[in-house]
Scaffold this motif. Structure first.
Motif, PDB file in Angstrom:
ATOM      1  N   THR A 281       0.869  -1.177   0.000  1.00 20.89           N
ATOM      2  CA  THR A 281       0.000   0.000   0.000  1.00 20.89           C
ATOM      3  C   THR A 281       0.905   1.226   0.000  1.00 20.89           C
ATOM      4  N   ILE A 282       1.250   1.687  -1.191  1.00 14.42           N
ATOM      5  CA  ILE A 282       2.149   2.835  -1.312  1.00 14.42           C
ATOM      6  C   ILE A 282       1.468   4.081  -0.740  1.00 14.42           C
ATOM      7  N   GLY A 283       2.179   4.792   0.124  1.00 17.23           N
ATOM      8  CA  GLY A 283       1.644   5.977   0.767  1.00 17.23           C
ATOM      9  C   GLY A 283       1.191   5.754   2.187  1.00 17.23           C
ATOM     10  N   LYS A 284       1.101   4.496   2.605  1.00 15.01           N
ATOM     11  CA  LYS A 284       0.694   4.208   3.980  1.00 15.01           C
ATOM     12  C   LYS A 284       1.740   4.712   4.961  1.00 15.01           C
ATOM     13  N   TYR A 285       3.011   4.538   4.612  1.00  8.65           N
ATOM     14  CA  TYR A 285       4.107   5.038   5.438  1.00  8.65           C
ATOM     15  C   TYR A 285       4.965   5.982   4.605  1.00  8.65           C
ATOM     16  N   ASN A 286       5.635   6.878   5.278  1.00  7.63           N
ATOM     17  CA  ASN A 286       6.474   7.860   4.588  1.00  7.63           C
ATOM     18  C   ASN A 286       7.567   7.184   3.767  1.00  7.63           C
ATOM     19  N   ASN A 287       8.060   6.049   4.273  1.00  7.20           N
ATOM     20  CA  ASN A 287       9.154   5.361   3.591  1.00  7.20           C
ATOM     21  C   ASN A 287       8.713   4.631   2.321  1.00  7.20           C
ATOM     22  N   SER A 288       7.459   4.802   1.941  1.00 14.77           N
ATOM     23  CA  SER A 288       7.006   4.238   0.661  1.00 14.77           C
ATOM     24  C   SER A 288       6.740   5.320  -0.381  1.00 14.77           C
ATOM     25  N   ASN A 289       6.773   6.584   0.035  1.00 21.20           N
ATOM     26  CA  ASN A 289       6.434   7.675  -0.884  1.00 21.20           C
ATOM     27  C   ASN A 289       7.420   7.820  -2.038  1.00 21.20           C
TER      28      ASN A 289
END
Length: 338
Positions: A281-289
């Motif tokens: 789920t891209i965007g769920k955590y900052n480290n995926s942005n």
């Protein structure tokens, strides 16, 4: 009316027997399968056997063999009511996933199965897997196949092929479908969950699309990994990154620059999760942005095996309109959740 089933034997443990002089396993003549399992003659279907000339360990099964199987099914599609593929267990999910994308407009069952122990072993799981797979392969209602997709049967469970993965090298119950319900289960009755079954578009005719590109790389991210290593890799057209949890990676400027450079060089980046259950789920955590910033593709809850074979099938495939990313994000054969 007896249904006609084509049994394709590719190799694997299911077609082996012990050489009692050496103690090693060796392949037997699979055309003699009716002598090994005489119960097959009691089934309400006619079984024709087509063995590979040289049985292959599943670790040797790859794109060329997938093409051979898909092409053979295509040539015999009108002659048979269902197709059963016997396969080694280690890469069976890869083959099942690949065939699910290659066989378009499928209206008949294509099932893969194998075993953890050889047919000749006293405790073998081969007989049950083979016999029940034949039941599912020949299952019709109102002159229509109940199963119209590529599936995998193992240890009483029928799974969607491109949702399956092997999780145990030890237990008979070796396969899971963590992000999709089972399609059926064998017990006292032969059950099938009709609401879970896949159906191709009504206007889509059957065809075998043999396009498979090998310009795909799969890379598992791990703590402490030097992302700069990507710079020394040969040019690849698709990089599938298996990242942490729901889609996170190192939050560094070097990571962003490296991924951005790959994208500028024309490499498509697909992001999948290292977790067996759940997905990205891209965007769920900052480290995926960072994946949004560089234009990476989310694999959502796709399996690694399915992501790899889907990318190989779509890459440079002239039979699809739209971009690679548009087609990868589409649910083609039930491989991702809507």
């Amino acid at each position: 009316m007896k249904r006609k089933v084509l049994l394709i034997y590719t190799g694997g443990t299911i077609g082996m027997e012990k050489d009692y002089e050496t103690g090693s396993l060796r392949a037997f003549n699979f055309e003699n399968i009716f002598e090994k399992i005489p119960e097959m003659k009691l089934l309400e279907c006619e079984v024709s056997v087509h063995p590979f000339k040289i049985p292959l360990d599943s670790s040797d099964m790859g794109p060329e063999e997938w093409k051979i199987i898909a092409n053979y099914i295509s040539k015999n599609y009108e002659k048979f009511d269902g197709f059963l593929i016997l396969h080694g267990t280690d890469t069976m999910s890869y083959t099942a996933s690949a065939l699910s994308f290659m066989l378009k407009g499928l209206r008949k069952p294509v099932i893969l199965t194998g075993s953890q122990l050889p047919i000749g072993d006293l405790r073998t799981d081969a007989k049950e897997n083979l016999l029940t797979s034949l039941y599912y392969t020949s299952l019709y209602e109102n002159d229509e196949a109940v199963l119209q997709e590529v599936a995998l049967y193992f240890e009483y469970k029928l799974l969607r092929g491109n949702r399956s993965l092997k999780y145990s090298a030890e237990f008979f119950d070796a396969y899971q479908s963590p992000n999709y319900p089972i399609l059926g289960q064998s017990g006292v009755h032969l059950n099938i969950e009709k609401e879970q079954l896949f159906r191709a578009d009504k206007d889509e005719k059957f065809s075998a699309d043999l396009n498979i590109s090998q310009d795909v790389l799969f890379w598992r991210i791990f703590p402490g990994m030097q992302v700069s290593h990507f710079h020394v890799l040969p040019q690849m057209k698709v990089l599938i990154l298996q990242v942490f949890g729901s889609g996170t990676i190192f939050n560094t400027e070097k990571t962003k620059k490296t991924l951005q450079q790959l994208r500028e060089n024309g490499t498509e980046i697909v992001v999948v999760s290292q977790c067996i259950s759940g997905g990205v789920t891209i965007g769920k955590y900052n480290n995926s942005n960072v994946f949004t910033e560089v234009g990476a593709i989310s694999g959502t809850d796709i399996t690694a095996e399915s992501a790899i074979t889907k990318a190989m099938h779509l890459l440079d495939n002239p039979n699809y309109s739209g971009t690679f990313s548009e087609n990868f994000e589409r649910n083609l054969r039930g491989e991702i959740s809507e």
